[in-house]
Scaffold this active site. Structure first.
Site, PDB file in Angstrom:
ATOM      1  CG  ASP A 186      45.117 -28.845  93.413  1.00  0.00           C
ATOM      2  OD1 ASP A 186      44.822 -28.034  92.520  1.00  0.00           O
ATOM      3  OD2 ASP A 186      45.055 -28.576  94.628  1.00  0.00           O
TER       4      ASP A 186
ATOM      5  CG  ASP B 242      42.911 -25.037  90.043  1.00  0.00           C
ATOM      6  OD1 ASP B 242      41.779 -25.389  90.444  1.00  0.00           O
ATOM      7  OD2 ASP B 242      43.641 -24.258  90.683  1.00  0.00           O
ATOM      8  CD  GLU B 243      40.457 -28.697  93.646  1.00  0.00           C
ATOM      9  OE1 GLU B 243      40.872 -29.643  94.341  1.00  0.00           O
ATOM     10  OE2 GLU B 243      40.077 -27.619  94.116  1.00  0.00           O
TER      11      GLU B 243
END
Length: 413
Positions: A28, A118-119
């Site tokens: 993350d 983003d993860e």
């Protein structure tokens, strides 16, 4: 006694059990938008940075330390952090950074399940002989993201997806946390109940009213008493998580079941025609995304956030799956009309739209006389113009001088 073929098939299914080793990674990126801005502008490094306009889209850890959170209004953020530097979002920069990070994910393992830009979850089981222990793999991944993309990333490692995600959250910022198989409950039970998936503000408040603030207290209570507090479905889900039970695999190639967009409105009172204009813009945006991905939707969901920051949703099922903008717009306008009395009383700070129960367009049942979908429709023409000349090339008259609002970057579908 007669036993159906279906029952025999179910009895032969392999039961999904927890793996023996902690080999699921949850990676993350930390304060993604703000980190990209600090990476690209050295003057912002080490300073409180807020990304957004009327609402906070992201905040650096320097700003978070002073209480700034998403999706806080910019006015409230300014009062908490007067020295904050506010920057306008750069969607293309975030999309490019995300693409570079996901290339590293796929270089690490072929089993990557993207959750957002983003993860992601990564399954590194079976890589020990060629890549080492999961903790060593995670360390190299973090170093590569830092060296090749210039961004901090936190990684959690566990036997289950849920626990890996909790571990990455505990590791923030820019850290690594392993939840070993023999220490899972020692790690999980002292944490606040808000760490459990499905525990939002309302559920947390209900649990606190019954003296439950830690995951361990929820686990000790038992599913039966918890059912009386939260209902059977939530009790079953949260009780399983409190004992680190999560049988889901890391899956690749999954297509999303919903898409959404939203627009922050600030605290200023908005007339009904302006609110409807913004809803038109959201509908146009999502309609384009549906058709670009060759998807159709069956349900329309209107999301509202009021002046006191409470929320409400309204949904409407469509007669048949569609990607037709006007059909979707008719449903959204009906939902908005029903919610307008409540909006006038409570004010509105954010309006959102989601299209759910998505299907592939090529598997939709055709209606008589079984004609293929036309390619020369108004929707197709407008999509072509916007693709060639930009999303603002053609807009609704109601949105003139108001703009379409920010379109957040998404993972490829």
């Amino acid at each position: 006694m007669f036993v159906s073929d279906a029952a025999v098939s179910r009895s032969r299914r392999t039961r999904i059990v927890a793996r023996a080793e902690a080999s699921i990674l949850h990676a993350d990126l930390d304060s993604f938008y703000a980190a990209v801005e600090q990476r690209d502008d050295p003057r912002l490094r080490g300073k409180p940075v807020i990304v957004g306009g009327g609402v906070v889209l992201a905040a650096s850890y320097e700003a978070k330390a002073l209480g700034v959170r998403t999706p806080m209004s910019s006015g409230q953020a300014r009062r908490l952090c007067p020295q904050a530097i506010v920057v306008r979002p750069r969607v293309s920069a975030y999309a490019e950074a995300s693409k570079a990070v996901f290339e590293i994910f796929h270089d690490t393992t072929p089993i990557v399940e993207g959750i957002s830009i983003d993860e992601a979850f990564l399954d590194v089981s079976g890589l020990r002989r060629i890549a080492g222990e999961p903790a060593a793999i995670a360390q190299r991944l973090r170093a590569e993201v830092r060296d090749r993309v210039g961004l901090p990333i936190s990684v959690g490692i566990a036997r289950t997806k849920f626990l890996a995600k909790v571990a990455s959250a505990v590791a923030k910022p820019d850290g690594l946390r392993l939840a070993p198989p023999d220490g899972e409950l020692d790690f999980l039970h002292p944490l606040p109940v808000e760490r459990l998936w499905g525990v939002g503000d309302v559920t947390a408040r209900t649990l606190r009213e019954h003296g439950i603030t830690r995951v361990g207290q929820l686990a000790e209570l038992g599913e039966g008493p918890l059912r009386a507090i939260l209902g059977p479905a939530a009790a079953r889900h949260l009780y399983a998580l409190s004992w680190a039970r999560d049988p889901r695999r890391v899956e690749t190639g999954k297509r999303r079941r919903s898409i959404g967009a939203q627009r922050a409105l600030g605290r200023r009172s908005r007339p009904p025609d302006e609110i409807e204009a913004y809803l038109h813009g959201l509908t146009d945006r999502l309609g384009r995304r549906l058709r670009a991905a060759d998807r159709v939707c069956r349900t329309v969901v209107l999301r509202l956030r009021f002046d006191d920051f409470t929320r409400a949703t309204r949904s409407r099922a469509l007669a048949e799956a569609t990607d037709h903008t006007e059909t979707i717009l008719h449903a959204t306008r009906t939902l908005l009309a029903g919610a307008m009395p409540l909006i006038q009383v409570r004010g509105l700070t954010l309006i959102g739209l989601a299209l759910t129960n998505l299907d592939n367009a090529d598997v939709v049942q055709l209606t008589l006389p079984f004609e293929a979908r036309a390619s020369n429709t108004l929707d197709a023409t407008l999509d072509d113009l916007r693709q060639r000349f930009g999303s603002a090339a053609v807009t609704r008259a109601a949105l003139l001088n108001r703009g379409e609002g920010l379109s957040a970057p998404l993972l490829p579908d």
